[in-house]
Design a protein around this motif. Structure first.
Motif, PDB file in Angstrom:
ATOM      1  N   LYS A  21      38.788  33.263  45.967  1.00 26.91           N
ATOM      2  CA  LYS A  21      39.711  33.986  45.070  1.00 26.91           C
ATOM      3  C   LYS A  21      39.838  35.445  45.497  1.00 26.91           C
ATOM      4  N   SER A  22      38.717  36.107  45.731  1.00 27.53           N
ATOM      5  CA  SER A  22      38.761  37.531  46.101  1.00 27.53           C
ATOM      6  C   SER A  22      39.559  37.725  47.392  1.00 27.53           C
ATOM      7  N   ARG A  26      43.331  39.621  48.176  1.00 32.09           N
ATOM      8  CA  ARG A  26      43.407  40.718  49.154  1.00 32.09           C
ATOM      9  C   ARG A  26      44.366  40.382  50.285  1.00 32.09           C
ATOM     10  N   THR A  94      40.952  41.363  38.794  1.00 37.07           N
ATOM     11  CA  THR A  94      41.030  41.813  40.193  1.00 37.07           C
ATOM     12  C   THR A  94      42.433  42.326  40.502  1.00 37.07           C
ATOM     13  N   ARG A  97      42.974  45.812  38.613  1.00 39.07           N
ATOM     14  CA  ARG A  97      42.259  47.007  39.068  1.00 39.07           C
ATOM     15  C   ARG A  97      42.678  47.375  40.492  1.00 39.07           C
ATOM     16  N   ARG A 125      37.102  52.686  34.113  1.00 35.44           N
ATOM     17  CA  ARG A 125      36.265  52.688  35.307  1.00 35.44           C
ATOM     18  C   ARG A 125      37.110  52.837  36.574  1.00 35.44           C
ATOM     19  N   ALA A 164      28.546  49.400  39.653  1.00 36.88           N
ATOM     20  CA  ALA A 164      28.506  48.551  40.855  1.00 36.88           C
ATOM     21  C   ALA A 164      29.659  47.568  40.716  1.00 36.88           C
ATOM     22  N   SER A 165      30.814  47.894  41.297  1.00 41.44           N
ATOM     23  CA  SER A 165      31.996  47.053  41.123  1.00 41.44           C
ATOM     24  C   SER A 165      32.867  47.063  42.374  1.00 41.44           C
ATOM     25  N   ALA A 166      33.083  45.868  42.921  1.00 44.74           N
ATOM     26  CA  ALA A 166      33.954  45.743  44.101  1.00 44.74           C
ATOM     27  C   ALA A 166      35.402  45.986  43.722  1.00 44.74           C
ATOM     28  N   GLN A 167      35.742  45.703  42.479  1.00 45.99           N
ATOM     29  CA  GLN A 167      37.130  45.934  42.055  1.00 45.99           C
ATOM     30  C   GLN A 167      37.424  47.430  42.033  1.00 45.99           C
ATOM     31  N   ARG A 192      30.671  43.135  47.088  1.00 47.52           N
ATOM     32  CA  ARG A 192      31.452  42.368  48.064  1.00 47.52           C
ATOM     33  C   ARG A 192      32.368  43.279  48.877  1.00 47.52           C
ATOM     34  N   ILE A 312      26.999  37.977  40.753  1.00 48.81           N
ATOM     35  CA  ILE A 312      27.593  38.391  39.465  1.00 48.81           C
ATOM     36  C   ILE A 312      28.390  37.258  38.797  1.00 48.81           C
ATOM     37  N   ASP A 313      29.225  36.558  39.565  1.00 45.95           N
ATOM     38  CA  ASP A 313      30.063  35.517  38.945  1.00 45.95           C
ATOM     39  C   ASP A 313      29.295  34.209  38.731  1.00 45.95           C
ATOM     40  N   LYS A 340      33.148  40.806  31.282  1.00 45.68           N
ATOM     41  CA  LYS A 340      33.885  39.845  32.119  1.00 45.68           C
ATOM     42  C   LYS A 340      34.967  39.168  31.251  1.00 45.68           C
TER      43      LYS A 340
HETATM   44  C1  S3P Z   1      35.795  40.745  42.249  1.00 45.65           C
HETATM   45  C2  S3P Z   1      34.754  41.571  41.911  1.00 45.65           C
HETATM   46  C3  S3P Z   1      33.822  41.280  40.813  1.00 45.65           C
HETATM   47  C4  S3P Z   1      33.887  39.824  40.384  1.00 45.65           C
HETATM   48  C5  S3P Z   1      35.294  39.324  40.253  1.00 45.65           C
HETATM   49  C6  S3P Z   1      36.047  39.475  41.551  1.00 45.65           C
HETATM   50  C7  S3P Z   1      36.680  41.125  43.359  1.00 45.65           C
HETATM   51  O1  S3P Z   1      34.178  42.068  39.704  1.00 45.65           O
HETATM   52  O2  S3P Z   1      33.189  39.651  39.181  1.00 45.65           O
HETATM   53  O3  S3P Z   1      35.305  37.963  39.869  1.00 45.65           O
HETATM   54  O4  S3P Z   1      37.443  40.280  43.863  1.00 45.65           O
HETATM   55  O5  S3P Z   1      36.614  42.292  43.775  1.00 45.65           O
HETATM   56  P1  S3P Z   1      33.578  43.556  39.493  1.00 45.65           P
HETATM   57  O6  S3P Z   1      34.060  44.391  40.604  1.00 45.65           O
HETATM   58  O7  S3P Z   1      34.130  44.016  38.181  1.00 45.65           O
HETATM   59  O8  S3P Z   1      32.093  43.377  39.472  1.00 45.65           O
END
Ligand code: S3P
Length: 431
Positions: A21-22, A26, A94, A97, A125, A164-167, A192, A312-313, A340
């Motif tokens: 999905k991520s 992208r 995702t 953000r 955030r 701590a967030s990849a989004q 990630r 996390i997921d 979430k």
């Molecule tokens: C994601 C980052 C994570 C994850 C989400 C997908 C992404 O969220 O929980 O399902 O694709 O960057 P957070 O960045 O809020 O932790």
């Protein structure tokens, strides 16, 4: 409403899990910001990624889709057009953000709206750190959607992240790409890194130092690429856990993404003593592998803040594994679960208790008393509109002693539209 049947003879077979999905999100986003075509294969056709495709179409990008094949006709980093209506983000955090970081650098104003669950999720955030880059995002008085993103020429910044967030990190990287000089983004914990990896593939100059410090040079000339999306380890995880906890099972998941920022669930399974074999297969992009899992006797586990980002997921599934282990397990440092798609501490605790599992809710996690046999207290399960809670319920119900009912099962389409079909390929039964 779905009727879920327990499984007595185990789950068996091989599966190719859907695209990540991520990475699917992208690929569309970075493809749209590049010059020339980007051809995506094994794209995830779930609702969340459709929200991303529809948003870019509304921004003037031509995108052709034929199931898992997607062709994005990129417009270049400053080629997006002002949309004529608010952009619908559906359930997708995702999309929302990351789009904020992209839209912050345009020369127009756009509006983002979302479904009920997304409207409750925190967006400050992203909007607050974007201000450091000269970005302007106006949120509701609660710091949520609907949002207005007022485009500006962005400037470079050095920013130390507080979550701590990849989004959030990815939104800031997209802003930094449109700035007037090099920026540095320092992560709270490594998360990630698909945005960084894919942007490099498309020609951007992004360096990562000590796993946590990201240096972005702006205004790259991004060139469209072919992207083969690997299998989603977060989707594979449901069947990895099913294989471990359902007696007489032996399952292999093929072509799963093994990026170490995502494989915390494999490390958890290994630590708990699961019978799991990971075999890497050659790949031109992110690491890939086939994973075999067999029914296992599980030991309890303790996981804390530093372990959280890479799992996390999958934390609902870690809780489910713990509920089957021989002893007490503890998850802490996981307060992010509260924001979430649902408050996943509350929803996991509520659903596991329905199976007769003893769980104590903590502010930032839970304590789970594991045991071999459960005694269901009700047959009525609920996803509460959260795809991962719905799938956790389905996997748990395979171990029940009677038929269970799942309300709001359609939420599963957000990330895994073929979930029930794949379960039935392995020998599970649902109606
Ligand atoms: C994601 C980052 C994570 C994850 C989400 C997908 C992404 O969220 O929980 O399902 O694709 O960057 P957070 O960045 O809020 O932790």
């Amino acid at each position: 409403m779905k009727t879920l049947h327990p499984v007595t003879k185990g789950l068996h077979g091989r599966l190719i899990v859907p695209g990540d999905k991520s990475i699917s999100h992208r690929a569309v986003m970075i493809g749209a910001l590049s010059d020339g075509p980007t051809e995506i294969s094994h794209f995830l056709t779930g609702d969340d990624c459709e929200s991303t495709i529809n948003a870019f179409r509304a921004l003037g990008v031509q995108i052709e889709q034929d199931g898992e094949r997607v062709l994005v006709h990129g417009k270049g980093i400053s080629g997006l057009k002002k949309p004529t209506h608010p952009l619908a983000m559906g359930n997708s955090g995702t999309t929302t953000r990351l789009m904020m970081g992209i839209l912050a650098g345009t020369n127009f104003t756009s509006e983002l709206i979302g479904d009920q669950s997304l409207q409750r999720r925190p967006m400050e955030r992203v909007s607050i750190p974007l201000q450091m880059f000269g970005g302007e995002v106006v949120l509701s008085p609660h710091g949520t959607l609907p949002a207005k993103v007022i485009g500006h020429q962005l400037h470079h910044a050095n920013y130390q992240m507080t979550v701590a967030s990849a989004q959030v990190k990815s939104a800031l990287i997209f802003a930094a790409l449109q700035a007037d000089g090099p920026s540095t983004i320092i992560e709270k914990l490594p998360t990630r890194d698909h945005t960084e990896i894919m942007l490099r593939q498309f020609g951007a100059d992004i360096k990562t130092v000590d796993h946590q410090r990201i240096i972005v040079r702006p205004q790259p000339h991004l060139r469209g690429q072919a992207v083969e999306v690997p299998g989603d380890v977060s989707s594979a995880a449901f069947f990895l856990v099913a294989g471990a906890i359902i007696p007489h099972s032996d399952i292999t998941l093929e072509h799963v993404n093994l990026n170490p920022t995502r494989t915390g669930i494999i490390r958890v399974l290994q630590k708990m003593g699961a019978r799991i074999v990971v075999e890497e297969v050659p790949s031109a992009g992110e690491p890939l592998g086939n994973i075999r899992i067999m029914t296992s006797e599980l030991s309890p586990i303790e996981i804390g803040a530093a372990d959280i980002p890479s799992v996390i997921d999958e934390l609902p599934l870690v809780a489910l594994l713990a509920a089957c282990a021989g002893g007490q397990s503890k998850i802490t440092g996981a307060q992010e679960l509260r924001v979430k798609e649902t408050d996943r501490i509350k929803t996991v605790v509520t659903e596991l208790r329905k199976f007769g599992v003893t769980v104590t809710e903590l502010a930032d996690g839970m304590i789970i008393e594991g045991r071999q046999e459960w005694a269901e207290e009700t047959v009525k399960l609920d996803s509460y509109g959260d795809h991962r809670i719905g799938m956790m319920d389905v996997i748990a119900s395979l171990k029940a002693h009677q038929e269970m009912l799942l309300a709001n099962d359609q939420a599963i389409n957000v990330s895994y539209p073929g979930f029930f079909a794949d379960l039935s390929l392995l020998g599970g039964k649902t109606k």
